[in-house]
Enzyme design. Structure first.
Site, PDB file in Angstrom:
ATOM      1  N   ARG A 176      15.264   3.919 -26.400  1.00 53.38           N
ATOM      2  CA  ARG A 176      15.419   5.462 -26.477  1.00 53.38           C
ATOM      3  C   ARG A 176      16.261   5.457 -27.779  1.00 53.38           C
ATOM      4  NH1 ARG A 176      19.942   5.085 -26.575  1.00 53.38           N
ATOM      5  NH2 ARG A 176      20.139   7.396 -26.658  1.00 53.38           N
ATOM      6  N   GLY A 177      16.331   6.644 -28.141  1.00 51.50           N
ATOM      7  CA  GLY A 177      17.112   7.371 -29.067  1.00 51.50           C
ATOM      8  C   GLY A 177      16.062   7.315 -30.316  1.00 51.50           C
ATOM      9  N   ALA A 178      16.291   8.184 -31.166  1.00 56.59           N
ATOM     10  CA  ALA A 178      14.988   8.710 -32.186  1.00 56.59           C
ATOM     11  C   ALA A 178      14.871   7.291 -33.211  1.00 56.59           C
ATOM     12  CB  ALA A 178      15.486   9.783 -32.826  1.00 56.59           C
TER      13      ALA A 178
ATOM     14  N   ASP B  34      17.612  14.190 -33.021  1.00 56.10           N
ATOM     15  CA  ASP B  34      16.260  13.679 -32.664  1.00 56.10           C
ATOM     16  C   ASP B  34      15.254  14.242 -33.899  1.00 56.10           C
ATOM     17  OD1 ASP B  34      17.756  13.675 -29.988  1.00 56.10           O
ATOM     18  OD2 ASP B  34      16.049  12.112 -30.109  1.00 56.10           O
TER      19      ASP B  34
ATOM     20  N   LYS C 134      19.957  15.640 -27.836  1.00 51.53           N
ATOM     21  CA  LYS C 134      19.868  15.556 -26.348  1.00 51.53           C
ATOM     22  C   LYS C 134      20.391  17.043 -25.915  1.00 51.53           C
ATOM     23  CE  LYS C 134      18.914  13.093 -24.223  1.00 51.53           C
ATOM     24  NZ  LYS C 134      17.579  13.215 -23.656  1.00 51.53           N
TER      25      LYS C 134
HETATM   26  O1  MRU Z   1      16.406  10.959 -24.609  1.00 50.29           O
HETATM   27  P1  MRU Z   1      17.185   9.991 -25.706  1.00 50.29           P
HETATM   28  O2  MRU Z   1      18.154   9.006 -25.047  1.00 50.29           O
HETATM   29  O3  MRU Z   1      15.876   9.092 -26.518  1.00 50.29           O
HETATM   30  O4  MRU Z   1      17.819  11.003 -26.569  1.00 50.29           O
HETATM   31  C1  MRU Z   1      18.567  10.430 -27.689  1.00 50.29           C
HETATM   32  C2  MRU Z   1      19.347  11.294 -28.418  1.00 50.29           C
HETATM   33  O5  MRU Z   1      19.374  12.528 -28.049  1.00 50.29           O
HETATM   34  C3  MRU Z   1      20.137  10.844 -29.254  1.00 50.29           C
HETATM   35  O6  MRU Z   1      21.338  11.641 -29.620  1.00 50.29           O
HETATM   36  C4  MRU Z   1      19.421  10.978 -30.869  1.00 50.29           C
HETATM   37  O7  MRU Z   1      18.229  10.126 -30.565  1.00 50.29           O
HETATM   38  C5  MRU Z   1      19.953  10.335 -31.939  1.00 50.29           C
HETATM   39  S1  MRU Z   1      20.054   8.670 -31.868  1.00 50.29           S
HETATM   40  C6  MRU Z   1      20.722   7.954 -33.378  1.00 50.29           C
END
Ligand code: MRU
Length: 355
Positions: free
Chosen positions: A55-57, A228, A239
């Protein structure tokens, strides 16, 4: 990222390719277990993205790039695999950016595995530069609030928010990070706290609702979050809970910065209103660690992201420098070259209206 596990020092990436398999740290088990998820096909990669193994963009983007490489190596039509991968999570832009990158590379006859490795290397490089531009925000003695996990685990390595933190720490600066626990998936307390502990960066976990009080008490000097997807006008999807942190920051005069690579910017959409918000299963809200915390029969809403209007953002820390929301359009690919080529407008004095 260098981590110590069972007394052993390990150098890890969040996602990588090993022979015909795509491998990734299974983030569902951290911080208790360090497990590696093995994807045998692009369908396994798609399942891993949906289930938040990864997870994480930016990490989702890199996983999709490897999934497409794997599909191409297994003789799957790239567009068929792309369609499945695109349908995994709707909000983050890096997923779509990485898929387009891979379709172009494979279409031009590049070796798929090498193209995916090149994509992952570019992601790391973008984070490294974010660190270089952003580290000056992390001053000695500062107290920094972050939300969710925008660390190495959210990218191939290094992280976006954690890039400046790592560099400032390496340069000997002392600072404190407040880590929002980040309900419902607890990416803050499970993942960000784990990463900061591995780095030896001082931090403390807070419940999501504590940020307002800390800001009001003058205990927060900077808010630094990831993103994201960022619209052309600078509106930010991140988030759920980010928006309220931004409003509180403005109310309390605390600078609010967003650390994100240009792969997260979506210039095809004008404002945050056009960003699709993912709704996840209600179980994530109604249960904690497998135990139900609400009466049977109760339902929950679970939007995973919210939109922070650009007016709350002090600046974006990108691999191309720190940019104000009003200047986001300058990050559009080719924008600098286009405007440099455009002939200067002749300044014709405006005719005054005759009365
Ligand atoms: O639902 P997730 O854990 O994928 O959400 C991640 C986030 O919201 C992060 O802040 C975002 O992807 C930035 S990661 C460099």
């Amino acid at each position: 990222m260098r981590v110590t596990w069972d007394g052993k020092a390990l150098d890890l990436k969040t996602v990588w390719m090993e022979g015909p398999t795509v491998r990734m740290i299974d983030q569902r088990y951290l911080p208790h277990e360090l497990r590696v998820y093995v994807a045998e096909s692009y369908k396994d990669v798609a399942a891993a993205i949906r289930e938040m193994v990864v997870r994480g963009a930016p990490a989702i983007g890199a996983a999709a790039a490897y999934g497409l490489a794997q599909a191409a190596m297994q003789g799957v039509e790239p567009e068929d695999a792309a369609e499945v991968l695109r349908a995994t999570r709707p909000t983050g832009h890096d997923l779509f950016f990485a898929i387009e990158y891979m379709l172009r590379a494979v279409g031009q006859g590049e070796n798929p595995a090498k193209a995916a490795d090149a994509y992952a290397a570019l992601d790391e490089e973008r984070c490294r530069r974010i660190g270089e531009y952003g580290e000056r925000l992390v001053t000695d003695g500062s107290r920094i609030l972050t939300h969710c996990n925008a660390g190495a685990l959210a990218c191939v390595d290094i992280g976006t928010v954690t890039a400046p933190l790592r560099l400032a720490h390496a340069r000997g600066r002392k600072f404190l990070v407040y880590v929002d626990e980040t309900r419902p998936r607890l990416q803050g307390s499970r993942l960000t706290a784990w990463e900061l502990a591995q780095e030896g960066i001082e931090h403390v976990v807070i419940v999501d609702n504590a940020a307002g009080l800390l800001m009001q008490q003058g205990k927060v000097d900077l808010v630094l979050v990831g993103a994201d997807r960022i619209a052309a006008n600078g509106d930010v999807a991140n988030k759920i809970g980010t928006y309220e942190k931004a409003v509180l920051a403005k109310e309390n005069g605390v600078p609010f910065f967003v650390a994100a690579p240009t792969s997260t910017f979506d210039f095809a959409i004008r404002t945050g209103r056009e960003i699709p918000i993912e709704n996840r299963a209600e179980d994530e809200v109604l249960s904690v660690g497998g135990m139900r915390i609400a009466p049977e029969g109760v339902h929950a809403l679970n939007p995973a992201f919210d939109i922070t209007p650009a007016k709350y953002v002090t600046g974006f820390v990108t691999e191309r420098g720190i940019v104000r929301p009003a200047d986001v359009r300058k990050l559009r690919p080719g924008a600098a070259r286009r405007s440099a080529r455009r002939p200067a407008k002749k300044s014709t004095p405006k005719k005054r209206k005759r009365r």
